[in-house]
Write an enzyme that holds these catalytic residues in place. Structure first.
Site, PDB file in Angstrom:
ATOM      1  N   GLU A  79      54.659 -10.995 -15.137  1.00  0.00           N
ATOM      2  CA  GLU A  79      54.724 -10.132 -15.445  1.00  0.00           C
ATOM      3  C   GLU A  79      54.910  -9.241 -13.556  1.00  0.00           C
ATOM      4  O   GLU A  79      54.761  -8.934 -12.846  1.00  0.00           O
ATOM      5  CB  GLU A  79      54.912  -8.870 -16.260  1.00  0.00           C
ATOM      6  CG  GLU A  79      55.253  -7.294 -15.873  1.00  0.00           C
ATOM      7  CD  GLU A  79      57.079  -7.163 -15.451  1.00  0.00           C
ATOM      8  OE1 GLU A  79      57.242  -5.782 -14.730  1.00  0.00           O
ATOM      9  OE2 GLU A  79      57.427  -7.403 -15.936  1.00  0.00           O
TER      10      GLU A  79
ATOM     11  N   ASP B 193      56.229  -8.687 -10.470  1.00  0.00           N
ATOM     12  CA  ASP B 193      56.477  -7.939  -9.413  1.00  0.00           C
ATOM     13  C   ASP B 193      55.542  -7.967  -7.675  1.00  0.00           C
ATOM     14  O   ASP B 193      55.756  -7.618  -6.503  1.00  0.00           O
ATOM     15  CB  ASP B 193      55.542  -6.714 -10.192  1.00  0.00           C
ATOM     16  CG  ASP B 193      56.348  -6.010 -10.991  1.00  0.00           C
ATOM     17  OD1 ASP B 193      57.342  -6.313 -11.197  1.00  0.00           O
ATOM     18  OD2 ASP B 193      55.651  -5.486 -12.045  1.00  0.00           O
TER      19      ASP B 193
ATOM     20  N   SER C 290      63.281  -5.874 -14.286  1.00  0.00           N
ATOM     21  CA  SER C 290      61.537  -6.123 -14.107  1.00  0.00           C
ATOM     22  C   SER C 290      61.667  -7.326 -11.907  1.00  0.00           C
ATOM     23  O   SER C 290      60.660  -6.945 -11.350  1.00  0.00           O
ATOM     24  CB  SER C 290      60.461  -6.366 -14.740  1.00  0.00           C
ATOM     25  OG  SER C 290      61.195  -7.254 -15.470  1.00  0.00           O
TER      26      SER C 290
ATOM     27  N   ASP D  58      79.967  -3.520  -4.286  1.00  0.00           N
ATOM     28  CA  ASP D  58      80.460  -3.726  -5.547  1.00  0.00           C
ATOM     29  C   ASP D  58      80.058  -4.525  -6.625  1.00  0.00           C
ATOM     30  O   ASP D  58      81.361  -5.513  -5.938  1.00  0.00           O
ATOM     31  CB  ASP D  58      81.458  -2.808  -5.341  1.00  0.00           C
ATOM     32  CG  ASP D  58      82.109  -1.904  -6.374  1.00  0.00           C
ATOM     33  OD1 ASP D  58      81.073  -1.661  -7.743  1.00  0.00           O
ATOM     34  OD2 ASP D  58      83.146  -1.499  -6.887  1.00  0.00           O
ATOM     35  N   VAL D  59      79.794  -3.878  -7.555  1.00  0.00           N
ATOM     36  CA  VAL D  59      79.570  -5.182  -8.781  1.00  0.00           C
ATOM     37  C   VAL D  59      81.489  -4.861  -9.567  1.00  0.00           C
ATOM     38  O   VAL D  59      80.659  -3.802 -10.703  1.00  0.00           O
ATOM     39  CB  VAL D  59      78.525  -5.520  -9.342  1.00  0.00           C
ATOM     40  CG1 VAL D  59      78.695  -6.596 -10.689  1.00  0.00           C
ATOM     41  CG2 VAL D  59      77.450  -5.764  -8.893  1.00  0.00           C
TER      42      VAL D  59
ATOM     43  N   GLY E 210      82.519  -2.113 -13.351  1.00  0.00           N
ATOM     44  CA  GLY E 210      84.225  -1.275 -12.500  1.00  0.00           C
ATOM     45  C   GLY E 210      84.032  -1.278 -10.921  1.00  0.00           C
ATOM     46  O   GLY E 210      83.177  -0.501 -10.862  1.00  0.00           O
TER      47      GLY E 210
ATOM     48  N   GLY F  70      83.578   1.740  -7.513  1.00  0.00           N
ATOM     49  CA  GLY F  70      82.484   2.461  -7.155  1.00  0.00           C
ATOM     50  C   GLY F  70      81.016   2.786  -8.470  1.00  0.00           C
ATOM     51  O   GLY F  70      80.843   1.491  -9.092  1.00  0.00           O
TER      52      GLY F  70
ATOM     53  N   ASP G   3      78.874   2.869 -11.492  1.00  0.00           N
ATOM     54  CA  ASP G   3      79.090   2.339 -13.123  1.00  0.00           C
ATOM     55  C   ASP G   3      77.940   2.691 -13.646  1.00  0.00           C
ATOM     56  O   ASP G   3      76.934   2.319 -13.365  1.00  0.00           O
ATOM     57  CB  ASP G   3      79.541   1.206 -13.513  1.00  0.00           C
ATOM     58  CG  ASP G   3      78.914  -0.276 -12.853  1.00  0.00           C
ATOM     59  OD1 ASP G   3      78.022  -0.349 -13.476  1.00  0.00           O
ATOM     60  OD2 ASP G   3      79.956  -0.364 -11.836  1.00  0.00           O
TER      61      ASP G   3
END
Length: 562
Positions: A271, A275, A474, A516-517, A538, A540, A542
């Site tokens: 971790e 980072d 992370s 946008d996903v 969707g 826009g 979400d």
């Protein structure tokens, strides 16, 4: 009645201590899995406790945050100094005197304050602490992936009722260090190893349209930071090897500029390595700090210690990325509200705080036999920018992104929906055709995440070994943080202030500068009603991927001015 007379009367009530109260009645006590008690702590052993003192002028602080964070405000970018914040929020003279006298009478010594004077950290013997905090009983515990030792009380503590107007809570009694983030096992269906390249800095830079020239100039005071609370070390030798393997195509820095906290020589943690390596490769050639918790005293809470550092340093990095998170319901309301105020203080000073949205989708828990989604904190704070996770649509190609099913997201049960996201969230609730039953979430709560980035299949170097398939938000959080640091670089070179608290501006721009996903759902309760499905993405905003993932040139153009 003068201050001295009021103080004497109050002290008599405090010392008598006959009327007490529990400042954290809703703080759940539960020994985390993998932790065991080693028994009572020796009464003469010393421990460190942190006292959160009541602050003032919080409504005014909220107004100032709005003013300096809203591009339409004439105060936009005119951030407060630490001294300005201290003057605004510092406890009243009565509070300071009352608490100091109470602690002194109990034998507390070496009490250290912070610049804002709203935290006191004191050393006491266990015997003194248990007398000071009736009900507390200190035990030593060991657990976690690195067999960490902590001192905590399995029983609630009490304070004199007369201290209720002066103390929010006492830190170091109940909350355990967060558990390590989950990692996916390596998929078994991969047939040819050479086909799977995994996510590396070059993959990220290609997907998010960063060129070799998109690095820090080395001529500004720009800086960024990541904070560690998992009792892990990072090694500069790992960073050097990582950049040798994966950083040859762009200018980068070979070492961390500053470590705040103790940095030991133990084995590096994945971790910690993740980072540092991805913050410094996304925000390439930008001065980077690491806040490290190993070596702290057993009774201290690492996350709380980080907040104290923010309240005590006048010059801090502009962007902070943090992967810490807890379930909202596992924390007391006064603790959550106070931590949220600390984020507000940071926002007033122009700091950008990014938190991982978590790796359990919408989460799940059972309340009175009914399943509900389980939001995370600090991801649910309205004063941080929360980062969700995505995967490539085709795992072997650099393609459009879809939801990473572990990506945390949902609606807070503590914080109401902030005005800056009212329109976006209302539109999602109105238009989504895949909403879970309304009993599963608080539709009027602060909704998160705000943005996202790739979170699946990263390469990391830890203990000089390249490790594939490291996943989780992370990973996405330092990537987004590094990209914001690059934008800050351009703003500073153009005489602009750093971005500061991003959310008001982010929501005003309705996703401009972001990919946008729109495909995929994250996980949730495994029951017949929702069958493991939480929210779905969707068009826009979400509550799975926020506004989407960064398209660097477009996002830079959007955020460069004013």
């Amino acid at each position: 009645m003068g201050l001295q007379a009021r103080l004497l009367g109050l002290l008599a009530l405090v010392i008598a201590g006959k009327c007490t109260y529990n400042p954290e009645p809703d703080q759940r006590w539960m020994l985390p899995p993998g932790w065991v008690s080693l028994g009572r702590v020796d009464p003469e052993e010393e421990l460190s406790l942190t006292f959160a003192l009541k602050q003032r002028n919080l409504e005014r602080l909220s107004e100032l945050v709005q003013a300096v964070s809203d591009p339409s405000s004439p105060q936009y970018g005119k951030y407060l100094t630490l001294e300005d914040v201290a003057e605004l929020v510092q406890p009243s003279p009565l509070t300071l005197l009352t608490v100091q006298k109470w602690l002194s009478a109990a034998g507390a010594r070496n009490c250290d304050s912070v610049t804002t004077q709203d935290f006191l950290t004191c050393w006491l013997s266990v015997r003194q602490a248990e007398l000071l905090l009736p009900g507390a009983e200190f035990h030593r515990y060991v657990g976690g992936p690195t067999k960490t030792h902590v001192i905590r009380s399995p029983h609630p503590y009490q304070l004199p009722q007369a201290l209720a107007p002066h103390v929010d809570f006492v830190g170091g009694l109940h909350r355990f260090p967060p558990s390590s983030p989950r990692q996916r096992p390596e998929p078994q269906q991969v047939g040819t190893v050479s086909l799977h390249l995994g996510v590396t800095p070059s993959v990220l830079r290609q997907r998010y349209n960063l060129t070799a020239k998109d690095v820090g100039s080395g001529t500004t005071n720009n800086s960024q930071a990541c904070a560690q609370f998992l009792e892990q070390y990072f090694h500069n030798s790992d960073l050097t090897e990582f950049m040798r393997l994966f950083g040859g195509s762009f200018t980068h820095q070979a070492s961390v500029a500053k470590v705040v906290g103790k940095q030991g020589r133990g084995r590096a943690g994945i971790e910690a390595s993740l980072d540092v390596e991805y913050l410094m490769s996304a925000g390439a050639n930008i001065s980077t700090w690491v806040y490290s918790s190993p070596g702290r005293h057993e009774a201290q809470e690492p996350f709380l210690q980080w907040l104290l550092l923010l309240s005590n340093e006048s010059s801090l990095p502009h962007v902070h990325t943090v992967s810490y998170g807890d379930d909202e319901d596992s924390l007391s309301s006064i603790y959550i509200q106070r931590v949220n105020t600390e984020f507000m203080k940071a926002a007033a000073r122009g700091l950008t705080l990014l938190f991982a949205s978590g790796d359990t989708g919408a989460g799940c828990w059972s309340v009175s036999g009914r399943h509900k989604f389980r939001p995370s904190f600090p991801a649910s704070s309205p004063y941080v920018t929360t980062v969700g996770g995505t995967s490539f649509k085709n795992p072997f190609l650099i393609t459009d992104e879809v939801v990473d099913y572990i990506s945390g997201g949902g609606f807070s049960n503590v914080f109401p929906r902030p005005p800056y996201q009212e329109e976006a969230v209302a539109q999602f609730l109105k238009s989504s055709s895949h909403l879970p039953p309304s009993s599963y979430f608080n539709a009027s709560g602060r909704a998160y995440p705000d943005v996202a980035a790739l979170s699946d299949g990263y390469w990391v170097v830890s203990n000089m070994v390249p490790i594939p398939w490291v996943s989780g938000t992370s990973a996405s959080t330092p990537v987004f943080g590094g990209i914001l640091s690059l934008i800050n670089e351009h703003r500073i070179l153009n005489g602009r202030p750093p971005l500061g608290f991003l959310n008001p501006r982010l929501y005003q721009q309705h996703g401009t500068g972001l990919f946008d996903v729109t495909h995929g759902c994250h996980e949730s309760c495994l029951n017949e009603e929702v069958e493991g499905q939480g929210f779905c993405s969707g068009p826009g905003w979400d509550p799975v991927t926020g506004w989407g993932t960064p398209n660097f040139p477009a996002l830079l153009k959007t955020l460069l001015n004013p």
